[in-house]
Design a protein around this motif. Structure first.
Motif, PDB file in Angstrom:
ATOM      1  N   UNK A 152       0.880  -1.137   0.137  1.00 51.44           N
ATOM      2  CA  UNK A 152      -0.204  -0.032   0.374  1.00 51.44           C
ATOM      3  C   UNK A 152       0.779   1.476  -0.109  1.00 51.44           C
ATOM      4  N   UNK A 153       0.256   2.466  -0.320  1.00 52.40           N
ATOM      5  CA  UNK A 153       1.596   3.647  -0.159  1.00 52.40           C
ATOM      6  C   UNK A 153      -0.216   4.780   0.112  1.00 52.40           C
ATOM      7  N   UNK A 154       0.496   5.819   0.128  1.00 53.67           N
ATOM      8  CA  UNK A 154      -0.230   6.865   0.815  1.00 53.67           C
ATOM      9  C   UNK A 154       0.726   8.137   0.606  1.00 53.67           C
ATOM     10  N   UNK A 155       0.281   9.269   0.416  1.00 55.81           N
ATOM     11  CA  UNK A 155       0.627  10.642   0.359  1.00 55.81           C
ATOM     12  C   UNK A 155       1.921  10.685   1.127  1.00 55.81           C
ATOM     13  N   UNK A 156       2.833   9.913   2.380  1.00 58.66           N
ATOM     14  CA  UNK A 156       3.203  10.344   3.219  1.00 58.66           C
ATOM     15  C   UNK A 156       4.522   9.042   2.655  1.00 58.66           C
ATOM     16  N   UNK A 157       4.394   8.678   1.676  1.00 62.75           N
ATOM     17  CA  UNK A 157       4.834   7.116   1.577  1.00 62.75           C
ATOM     18  C   UNK A 157       6.347   8.103   1.429  1.00 62.75           C
TER      19      UNK A 157
END
Length: 417
Positions: free
Chosen positions: A360-365
């Motif tokens: 999973x990835x997000x804006x803070x990765x």
């Protein structure tokens, strides 16, 4: 509106996609009444043991032999479950395949054969053609997986190097009646490419196989060239030995994506379906999907869904798979864009050769990676996506899912505040 806990939401979608492809849920409705005469159950693939378990749940104990990946066995009363190596075949698969062919050689015109085929069968059904050895088969298989060739081209070549693929398993059971139930992990759900089509005729030629080696620069031993320069055993469509075979796809990527879409829409998302048969280099597809996600402007959460099977051309010696590589390339392309989260996983729980489904990835990765001293661009350059996401604790590790309808990718774009 926004989706609370976006990573939890994306994992819920992945779990739903896997759930609806569970053989225990789909097999019972596809089985005829158990024939009165001799019935033999055979199968291969990462979902095949679970399929066999579902068959015995409906029919009771059965005679048969099924080959699955190490760690994917299920309890059966009469059907023998053999575990073997995937994606690179081993001697356990070789020996079990020989026993399966012997079992089929003993059936007659009044017998019934139920074949259970799912993704992974190509590596698990091992019986090299000609003088090709197991070690040579393993080396060719590894080279193909690293070449970046699409799975349908890889499977075409595999058929011509085998004594069981391309309809040859079904031909071995002739003249018995055969029903093959398949769980699709290939773009387009063509039965001829599910597990390299052991029960399906194929019109390709040895010359086609040689062309694949040339196009993707795959070096092979002389024994392989000897096989491809002569007549191979692939069974052509319309052959009499396939006349009593019925092939039926019972679970497919499109059904799993539709189930995920239903869950997302129930939670207020707009859903953009990018296709259930997406192919291509993982990092290139990720960049294209990033562009589409960045172009979305909506006051509702928008979900981009896709399936299919991506490929990775080996450029380094890292540990990775197409889903993790897609997720890493996607994070780099999004470059910390606000309000965008994503998941990319293989529904069989295995991305590449690792017992990790994806990430999973997000804006803070990327920011978290910088704080942890991780180099995302460097990891991508050497195909080391699994190590990168392990360092962030962002891997998805469901364990054996006991099914396989290929890649599941979802990008969630939340409205701007």
């Amino acid at each position: 509106m926004t989706i609370d806990h976006p990573e939890r939401f994306l994992r819920e979608l992945f779990d739903k996609a896997v759930e609806v492809a569970d053989p225990m849920a789909v097999i019972p409705a596809e089985l005829p009444e158990k024939p009165a005469g001799r019935t033999v159950v055979i199968g291969a693939g990462k979902a095949s043991a679970r399929m066999a378990e579902a068959v015995e749940r409906s029919w009771g104990a059965c005679e048969g032999l099924v080959i699955t990946r190490y760690g994917y066995a299920r309890p059966c009363e009469g059907i023998e479950i053999v575990e073997a190596a995937h994606p690179v075949p081993d001697k356990a698969g070789l020996d079990a395949t020989a026993r399966m062919l012997a079992l089929l050689g003993a059936v007659g015109p009044d017998d019934f054969v139920l074949a259970l085929i799912s993704g992974g069968a190509s590596a698990l059904l091992v019986q090299p053609a000609g003088a090709i050895t197991l070690e040579e088969k393993r080396a060719v298989n590894a080279a193909l997986l690293a070449s970046g060739a699409p799975i349908d081209r890889i499977n075409t070549l595999r058929k011509h190097l085998s004594r069981v693929k391309g309809g040859q398993l079904a031909a071995a059971a002739h003249p018995a009646r055969m029903l093959a139930l398949m769980i699709s992990d290939v773009p387009g759900d063509d039965p001829a490419f599910i597990g390299s089509g052991p029960t399906v005729g194929d019109a390709s030629t040895a010359q086609d196989a040689l062309g694949i080696l040339s196009k993707w620069n795959v070096e092979v031993p002389a024994s392989v060239l000897d096989v491809l320069n002569g007549p191979t055993g692939v069974i052509p469509p319309g052959d009499e030995r396939l006349s009593s075979v019925e092939n039926r796809v019972i679970a497919a990527p499109s059904l799993s994506l539709a189930a995920a879409q239903e869950v997302a829409e129930a939670k207020g998302c707009d859903v953009l379906m990018l296709g259930d048969a997406v192919e291509g280099e993982a990092r290139d597809v990720a960049r294209d999907h990033a562009r589409q996600a960045l172009a979305i402007g909506s006051d509702k959460p928008t979900l981009l869904l896709s399936g299919g099977e991506l490929t990775v051309t080996r450029r380094g010696d890292g540990v990775g798979g197409p889903n993790a590589e897609y997720a890493l390339a996607l994070a780099l392309a999004l470059d910390g864009a606000a309000n965008i989260h994503a998941i990319a996983c293989d529904t069989d729980g295995v991305d590449g050769a690792a017992d990790v489904a994806g990430a999973v990835i997000g804006p803070d990765t990327l920011a978290r990676a910088a704080r942890a001293g991780l180099d995302p661009a460097g990891a991508l350059a050497i195909n080391d996506a699994h190590s990168f996401f392990e360092g962030l604790s962002d891997q998805v590790v469901p364990g054996p899912t006991l099914t396989n309808v290929n890649d599941f990718r979802a990008i969630l774009v939340q409205p701007s505040a």
